[in-house]
Scaffold this motif. Sequence first.
Motif, short mmCIF file in Angstrom:
data_model
loop_
_atom_site.label_atom_id
_atom_site.label_comp_id
_atom_site.label_asym_id
_atom_site.label_seq_id
_atom_site.Cartn_x
_atom_site.Cartn_y
_atom_site.Cartn_z
N SER A 257 0.89 -1.09 -0.06
CA SER A 257 -0.04 -0.01 0.00
C SER A 257 0.69 1.16 -0.11
O SER A 257 0.45 2.42 -0.44
CB SER A 257 -0.95 0.08 1.45
N ALA A 258 2.08 1.16 0.44
CA ALA A 258 2.99 2.24 0.68
C ALA A 258 3.58 2.56 -1.12
O ALA A 258 3.40 1.53 -1.74
CB ALA A 258 4.14 2.03 1.53
N THR A 259 4.35 3.89 -1.06
CA THR A 259 4.79 4.21 -2.41
C THR A 259 6.09 3.06 -2.74
O THR A 259 6.56 2.60 -1.75
CB THR A 259 5.17 5.53 -2.31
N ARG A 260 6.40 3.41 -3.84
CA ARG A 260 7.87 2.60 -4.27
C ARG A 260 8.83 3.27 -3.51
O ARG A 260 9.77 2.69 -3.16
CB ARG A 260 7.74 2.94 -5.83
N ARG A 261 8.74 4.55 -3.45
CA ARG A 261 9.86 5.24 -2.78
C ARG A 261 10.05 4.60 -1.18
O ARG A 261 11.20 4.52 -0.80
CB ARG A 261 9.67 6.69 -2.65
N ALA A 262 8.91 4.33 -0.66
CA ALA A 262 8.95 3.83 0.74
C ALA A 262 9.53 2.66 0.83
O ALA A 262 10.30 2.00 1.59
CB ALA A 262 7.68 4.07 1.26
N VAL A 263 9.17 1.61 -0.21
CA VAL A 263 9.57 0.32 -0.17
C VAL A 263 11.17 0.45 -0.63
O VAL A 263 11.82 -0.45 -0.12
CB VAL A 263 8.90 -0.65 -1.46
N THR A 264 11.72 1.24 -1.44
CA THR A 264 13.11 1.35 -1.52
C THR A 264 13.76 1.48 -0.31
O THR A 264 14.77 1.18 -0.10
CB THR A 264 13.27 2.43 -2.72
N GLY A 265 13.12 2.46 0.59
CA GLY A 265 13.82 2.79 1.85
C GLY A 265 13.65 1.83 2.64
O GLY A 265 14.78 1.40 3.50
N TRP A 266 12.88 0.93 2.55
CA TRP A 266 12.83 -0.22 3.60
C TRP A 266 13.70 -1.22 3.21
O TRP A 266 14.42 -1.82 4.07
CB TRP A 266 11.44 -0.89 3.61
N LEU A 267 13.89 -1.52 1.96
CA LEU A 267 14.90 -2.29 1.34
C LEU A 267 16.24 -2.06 1.82
O LEU A 267 17.22 -2.70 2.28
CB LEU A 267 14.94 -2.55 -0.26
N ALA A 268 16.51 -0.70 1.87
CA ALA A 268 17.84 -0.12 2.10
C ALA A 268 18.05 -0.66 3.63
O ALA A 268 19.27 -0.83 4.21
CB ALA A 268 17.88 1.45 1.87
N GLU A 269 16.98 -0.41 4.48
CA GLU A 269 17.21 -0.59 5.96
C GLU A 269 17.37 -2.08 6.07
O GLU A 269 18.37 -2.37 7.06
CB GLU A 269 15.88 -0.31 6.69
N LEU A 270 16.79 -3.09 5.54
CA LEU A 270 16.93 -4.33 5.39
C LEU A 270 18.21 -4.76 4.96
O LEU A 270 19.05 -5.57 5.50
CB LEU A 270 15.72 -5.09 4.86
#
Length: 536
Positions: free
Chosen positions: A464-477
Amino acid sequence: MRSSTPNKTALPLTSQQADCASAGREVEHHDQEGRCRMDGLRIEGLRGGRNGSATVTVSLGREVIECRTLNLTKPKDRDAFVDAICDGREGIDRDEVTKKLICLAADLAKPATKKSADNGRGDPEQLLAGMSKFSRAEARAMLEDRNLLKRSVDDVAALGVAGERQLTATIYLVGTSRLLDSPLAAIVKGPTASGKSYLIRKTTSLFPAEAVLMATQQTPQSLFYMPPDSLSHRFIVAGERSRVENDDTAEATRALREILSEGRLSQLIPLKEGNRMETKLIQQDGPIAFIESTTLTNIFEEDANRCVLLHTDEQPKQTQRIVQRLAAGYGGGAATGDEQRIVERHHAAQRMLKQWPIVIPYAPRLGELFGFDRVEVRRAFPQLISMVRASTLLHQYQRQFDSEARLIASADDYQLARYLLAGPMSRLLGGRISEPARRFADRLADRFAVDEKFTSREAAKGESATRRAVTGWLAELCEAGTVEQLEPHKGSRPATWKRTAAELDIADDCPELPALDDVFPDGHFRHSDKGEAHVA
């Protein structure tokens, strides 16, 4: 008969505030010279040197009965002065004189208030006096309520905010911390449309105009050219952070970093005087409390280092709360009808808060219990202390004074600070990822096996989040080691990733923050161990 020797233990704030503040009834008032009256007894003080000394004159009617220079913050000096005033004079209450001198000491310790014409801001005490007695009485009752912060969060909810109670309480205390010598600063992170700006706007509406400065956009030099004293002890609300993080945006926030770190701004600039150029020093005094929001997951490190990093709740349950609240509003069932009353009550309450000095008796114990293996502790510990002090300041009508006119922080203040900062501190000190990233990791594990390749585009499907948010979460992981980047993003080709076998460090609490039982081994705390009773 004269009363007995004044009690040198902690004094209840409410009794002192009855002499020093107003709350819907006529009470005594200290002006900038520290003047007060009590049944014909007048006590006046003028600031002395930097060591806290003051020249105090005591008059009874037209007769000056005592005048001397002393340090009012020292109990021994103050008690000797009380003896000189009261001995041989019937009807003068020692306890009342002591309270007057403590209030006088606190007033003289404050910097002189500049006139509102100098900075465009009204004087809080004058503005408070102009408010209705009803608003002042309601504010006083709220400040004395043991559920003060819970009531404040309830009031923000009544203004239209659904859920986010812990985040609301944190923002409210950040704003209140503006009155401290070391206020708090925060950045609220979250996906687009997660309600960051709305929550900040509704919470900050509870602060009066002279306390808040809305600066949704600013140039690198804008803070330097504000009217003198217009930033001092102000709550700066900066709106949405620029999505571009480069050298230009870093320069634009340089002045902000300076005033957050140093408590003031200073700059030498060339100005034309007649036919020649002269270099002038421009100074702008702080300190400031600060908040902004952003959709970015990676923030310029020098800015992030100075702020508490907070997160909105992106879960479907929170989305449901928001939609239900909106639906109720459109259906005519959510409005409370007393929004203005809520705002007026909080404006009065914030104007009633005084800038008392604060002492934290258990601070040395906290320092001993903190771990020292991470350099980030140097930043985390002052933030924790500022949150404790902000809670003490907000609850000042329920706290006590020590013999040196300082508010005493209670165990409740640490309990609340620990509860509100557990998430940010677990990421800062424990290297843990944010709650949104952790929940994303769980969803990712349901879709992709260990060592299975996937692209950023595939990871974003169904989110449900934006692709920008997903990219940021991937960077955290990736930083946490549970995801590995195989190929970086290039042109239209998305980055490629794979899950690793590493497990996340998950903790419901923040073990890096000293536990209540360790700080207070005798169990001197009131609410539940998690501190939720302060907010929920």
